[in-house]
Design a protein around this motif. Sequence first.
Motif, PDB file in Angstrom:
ATOM      1  N   GLU A  11       6.015  -2.833  -0.344  1.00 42.89           N
ATOM      2  CA  GLU A  11       4.543  -3.141  -0.504  1.00 42.89           C
ATOM      3  C   GLU A  11       3.844  -3.369   0.788  1.00 42.89           C
ATOM      4  N   ARG A  12       4.597  -3.587   1.843  1.00 49.50           N
ATOM      5  CA  ARG A  12       3.928  -3.826   3.155  1.00 49.50           C
ATOM      6  C   ARG A  12       3.443  -2.346   3.633  1.00 49.50           C
ATOM      7  N   ASP A  15       0.612  -1.233   1.380  1.00 52.11           N
ATOM      8  CA  ASP A  15      -0.738  -2.109   1.716  1.00 52.11           C
ATOM      9  C   ASP A  15      -1.196  -1.499   2.972  1.00 52.11           C
ATOM     10  N   LYS A  19      -5.109   0.872   3.453  1.00 54.36           N
ATOM     11  CA  LYS A  19      -6.140   0.016   4.201  1.00 54.36           C
ATOM     12  C   LYS A  19      -6.507   1.345   5.160  1.00 54.36           C
TER      13      LYS A  19
END
Length: 213
Positions: A11-12, A15, A19
């Motif tokens: 997930e990091r 994410d 971005k």
Amino acid sequence: MSSPSPLSTRERILDAAQKLVRRGEGIVSMAAIAKAAGLSRQALYLTFADRADLYVALVRRVDEARGIPEEFAKVRNAPDAVAAIRALVDMQARLLPLVKPIADVFELLRRQDPDAERAWQDRLDSRRDQCRYIVERLVEEKRLRPDLSPGIAADLAWSLTSFRMWDELVVQCGWTAERYGTYVSALIENAIVAPRSRPAPSRQRRPKPGAKP
């Protein structure tokens, strides 16, 4: 109060990639994604085999966040093929405004980055599968236009429900979601669905000359 659980490594990474992609600054390197996620490149490659693998996961994640898998289920659970066409068009009308920011970025990025192109094709293939399913139901229901092959019919439905067509009609021409849904559904139905045959009108026997009415 308990603190929120930390994000998983996957997930990091997603994410950070989302971005960076949203900035629209062109090709995003794996090194830049690793740095933004606060991870080593080794940790990144242990999670995703390559950038194409990461992009596919990113696009699928965006679709899942917008509820697209559930919407595809509505298409497949429609009572008949025509209802499935309308469910697919309705899905595009409601969800494409939410997907548009990432779709615009990928439309540009895929022209310069083969990995982004692969990810976007994966997304397009998901909708193509829905169109093929609809055509299969038309065949089962004996409602496919007789002058069309299933492959051509699926191609037509896929093209008419494209992001580009929605963008041109809704964003460029100013159509409302309701107008888009009404006219695009009708367009697809007219293009690939055979009209229902009407029973022939019964012929009334003419009375014989001299017969009483």
